[in-house]
Design an enzyme around this catalytic site. Structure first.
Site, PDB file in Angstrom:
ATOM      1  N   ASP A  71       3.845   1.810   0.617  1.00  0.00           N
ATOM      2  CA  ASP A  71       5.059   2.639   0.547  1.00  0.00           C
ATOM      3  C   ASP A  71       4.971   3.788  -0.462  1.00  0.00           C
ATOM      4  O   ASP A  71       5.992   4.224  -0.991  1.00  0.00           O
ATOM      5  CB  ASP A  71       6.298   1.792   0.186  1.00  0.00           C
ATOM      6  CG  ASP A  71       6.744   0.888   1.320  1.00  0.00           C
ATOM      7  OD1 ASP A  71       6.004   0.737   2.300  1.00  0.00           O
ATOM      8  OD2 ASP A  71       7.855   0.316   1.219  1.00  0.00           O
ATOM      9  N   ASP A  74       0.554   3.790   3.136  1.00  0.00           N
ATOM     10  CA  ASP A  74       0.711   3.528   4.579  1.00  0.00           C
ATOM     11  C   ASP A  74       1.806   4.394   5.206  1.00  0.00           C
ATOM     12  O   ASP A  74       1.833   4.600   6.407  1.00  0.00           O
ATOM     13  CB  ASP A  74       0.903   2.033   4.882  1.00  0.00           C
ATOM     14  CG  ASP A  74       2.007   1.384   4.061  1.00  0.00           C
ATOM     15  OD1 ASP A  74       2.596   2.053   3.178  1.00  0.00           O
ATOM     16  OD2 ASP A  74       2.289   0.203   4.306  1.00  0.00           O
ATOM     17  N   HIS A  75       2.730   4.888   4.405  1.00  0.00           N
ATOM     18  CA  HIS A  75       3.768   5.830   4.833  1.00  0.00           C
ATOM     19  C   HIS A  75       4.559   6.205   3.600  1.00  0.00           C
ATOM     20  O   HIS A  75       4.271   5.701   2.513  1.00  0.00           O
ATOM     21  CB  HIS A  75       4.694   5.216   5.901  1.00  0.00           C
ATOM     22  CG  HIS A  75       5.116   3.827   5.557  1.00  0.00           C
ATOM     23  ND1 HIS A  75       5.979   3.563   4.533  1.00  0.00           N
ATOM     24  CD2 HIS A  75       4.713   2.627   6.050  1.00  0.00           C
ATOM     25  CE1 HIS A  75       6.110   2.249   4.419  1.00  0.00           C
ATOM     26  NE2 HIS A  75       5.351   1.655   5.321  1.00  0.00           N
ATOM     27  N   HIS A  77      -1.217  -5.770   7.543  1.00  0.00           N
ATOM     28  CA  HIS A  77       0.066  -6.411   7.278  1.00  0.00           C
ATOM     29  C   HIS A  77      -0.089  -7.886   7.639  1.00  0.00           C
ATOM     30  O   HIS A  77      -0.625  -8.206   8.692  1.00  0.00           O
ATOM     31  CB  HIS A  77       1.163  -5.758   8.125  1.00  0.00           C
ATOM     32  CG  HIS A  77       2.525  -6.202   7.724  1.00  0.00           C
ATOM     33  ND1 HIS A  77       3.213  -5.635   6.685  1.00  0.00           N
ATOM     34  CD2 HIS A  77       3.307  -7.189   8.208  1.00  0.00           C
ATOM     35  CE1 HIS A  77       4.371  -6.237   6.547  1.00  0.00           C
ATOM     36  NE2 HIS A  77       4.453  -7.189   7.451  1.00  0.00           N
ATOM     37  N   CYS A 122       5.124  -0.591   7.880  1.00  0.00           N
ATOM     38  CA  CYS A 122       3.827  -1.097   7.421  1.00  0.00           C
ATOM     39  C   CYS A 122       2.876  -1.523   8.540  1.00  0.00           C
ATOM     40  O   CYS A 122       1.769  -0.998   8.650  1.00  0.00           O
ATOM     41  CB  CYS A 122       4.010  -2.274   6.477  1.00  0.00           C
ATOM     42  SG  CYS A 122       4.952  -1.857   5.017  1.00  0.00           S
TER      43      CYS A 122
END
Ligand SMILES: *[C@@H]1O[C@H](CO)[C@@H](O)[C@H](O)[C@H]1NC(C)=O
Ligand SMILES: *[C@@H]1O[C@H](CO)[C@@H](O)[C@H](O)[C@H]1NC(C)=O
Ligand SMILES: *[C@@H]1O[C@H](CO)[C@@H](O)[C@H](O)[C@H]1NC(C)=O
Ligand SMILES: *[C@@H]1O[C@H](CO)[C@@H](O)[C@H](O)[C@H]1NC(C)=O
Length: 487
Positions: free
Chosen positions: A32, A268-269, A124, A70
């Site tokens: 994140d 991941d983002h 994940h 995720c």
């Protein structure tokens, strides 16, 4: 250009038996993490170690995740395929069983003689990696999960009430925590131990830090008094991870790995810290899909000549900042090319059945080797593609409109980011065939990044921008293959 010609251009390090030495890879994934980093000009960030890494790396300023969640994002970049190809938009399927027996990034390196190791959160956990982090395919040994991760949601945060609680914001005294540690501290120790071990074969060490994902649990010494508490805590958790990365790189440098290890750092983002009234990921906004991407190649990105001769267009701050539009699906083909581990990946064909090994990204190596390449033969992207599913038109708790299961998905927002605009189209989604129905558009968004970088003003309905909307819509429907341009 053929791979033969490419090889001729490179200086290949050769060991005493005359064989090319494959480069090691240290792949750091921070959960994140939006580019809340000093090296991305974020003035609130205190991240000296990542900044130091950035100084000897290429920093990609416009890197985008394919979905701001995720499991779909990780499975996407670890297979170099997009969510519609791995058929995963939630947490509840395993691509080998539902989409195809696709080779992963670590699996490729394992098959090419590398020792591959997963520490912390890489895949994940759960169904989406078959409860095994994709074992036995991806890793040479059992993935390491920090034992204290079991206390992730335990009531261990001391707030104002004095009672231990499950708080979103959770600065802690590490020695008072169960197990007297925190997951990322344990992952750091495992990674350092891995680097101290002697081995003949090259390695791919993937280290996935859990913070700054919520709950924002971190040692309280990283918190100092600045702005609003959630933002402040997100930055504090990022400083904590920065510190751990500093210790990891120090360990790496204390061994002989230094000259032969590629270092890559990404998230991941992104994450919304109040932008658009959101405190989460789960959207197609820039803050949710934009990620840091930093790539260090020893002997290339750290030599003074590189910094002098590497002319990356439009970069104003540091010569090895790249403004090229890149996507997380590009990581896999990039690491294959940079490491010289084996055959380059071919682009996946536009067919229903897909080969087990191919890429829906492009290698960024030409951008990184630009000095040696004189800027030729670079595949540049005209746009990055992201997507996000919804179960309905309005926010709902049941079904959870932020995290719909596949069976609940009714709409998909497809988003295109060019150098100047973000254009998003929300359409009906045909979940049985994992495809949009472009004839059923329910909403459009258009943001002009030249005047509105925070995406506050949706211009999609402006009559004078009708032609632009039409053009971007056609580009979105045509798909990622049609947004590549070879120079
Ligand atoms: C040279 O590289 C080959 C192939 O990677 C390896 O098998 C061999 O052990 C290496 N030799 C030395 C002296 O490092
Ligand atoms: C999937 O691929 C792996 C190797 O990449 C192979 O061992 C396995 O048998 C394959 N499974 C199927 C069902 O084809
Ligand atoms: C997923 O895990 C189950 C249980 O361990 C195993 O039987 C199955 O073969 C795995 N799937 C694949 C594709 O390897
Ligand atoms: C590693 O690089 C340093 C300088 O950056 C150099 O002094 C040293 O000899 C190199 N070591 C190897 C094993 O190439």
């Amino acid at each position: 250009m053929s791979s033969v010609v490419r090889c001729l251009l490179f200086l290949v390090i050769v060991n005493s038996t005359g064989k090319a030495v494959k480069k090691n890879i240290l792949f750091i994934i921070v959960d994140d993490l939006r580019p809340a980093l000093g090296c991305y000009n974020d003035v609130n960030a205190h991240t000296p170690h990542i900044n130091a890494l950035a100084k000897k790396s290429v920093v990609f300023k416009h890197a985008f995740a394919q979905q701001a969640l995720c499991a779909p994002s990780r499975n996407s970049f670890l297979t170099s395929r997009r969510p519609d190809s791995i058929r995963l938009y939630d947490f509840y399927s395993y691509w080998r069983e539902t989409a195809g027996n696709f080779t992963t990034l670590p699996q490729y390196f394992k098959q090419n003689g590398y020792h591959t190791m997963s520490i912390g959160k890489i895949f994940h956990p759960g169904i989406s990696s078959n409860y095994s982090d994709d074992q036995p395919y991806s890793w040479s040994e059992e993935p390491f999960h920090p034992p204290t991760e079991q206390y992730r949601d335990s009531p261990v945060c001391h707030g104002t009430s004095g009672q231990p609680g499950r708080n979103l914001i959770c600065p802690v005294s590490v020695e008072l925590q169960p197990g007297k540690s925190l997951p990322d501290l344990q992952s750091l120790e495992a990674a350092k131990k891995f680097l101290r071990e002697k081995r003949e074969e090259p390695f791919l060490l993937a280290v996935g830090f859990h913070k700054p994902h919520i709950p924002l649990k971190f040692p309280r010494e990283y918190l100092d008094e600045t702005s609003k508490l959630i933002r402040q805590s997100y930055y504090a958790a990022t400083s904590y991870i920065d510190d751990l990365i500093g210790q990891l790189l120090k360990e790496l440098n204390s061994h002989n790995w230094k000259n032969n290890t590629i270092i890559i750092l990404t998230g991941d983002h992104g994450w919304s810290l109040g932008e658009h009234g959101e405190w989460s990921k789960y959207s197609n906004f820039e803050v949710s899909v934009r990620v840091p991407l930093i790539i260090h190649v020893p002997g290339i990105t750290d030599v003074p000549d590189y910094v002098k001769t590497n002319e990356v267009p439009n970069s104003s701050v540091h010569p090895s900042i790249s403004n090229a539009i890149v996507e997380l699906v590009d990581i896999f083909p990039t690491l294959v090319e940079l490491s010289e581990a084996g055959d380059l990946l071919q682009q996946c064909p536009d067919t229903e059945r897909q080969p087990t090994l191919c890429t829906e990204g492009v290698s960024l190596a030409p951008l990184i080797y630009k000095a040696g390449w004189k800027g030729k033969f670079t595949t540049r992207k005209k746009a990055a593609f992201s997507q996000y599913p919804r179960p309905g038109m309005y926010p709902t708790l049941k079904p959870n409109s932020d995290k719909p299961h596949l069976s609940q998905i009714e709409y998909m927002g497809y988003s295109l980011r060019t150098h100047t605009h973000r254009y998003t189209e929300w359409v009906y989604f045909q979940k049985q065939i994992f495809q949009p129905d472009w004839t059923k558009v329910v909403a459009r968004e258009l943001y002009d990044h030249t005047i509105d970088p925070l995406e506050d003003l949706n211009l999609a309905d402006r009559p004078q921008l009708h032609d632009l909307v039409h053009m971007l819509s056609a580009q979105l429907h045509a798909g990622w293959r049609h947004s590549l341009a070879t120079e």
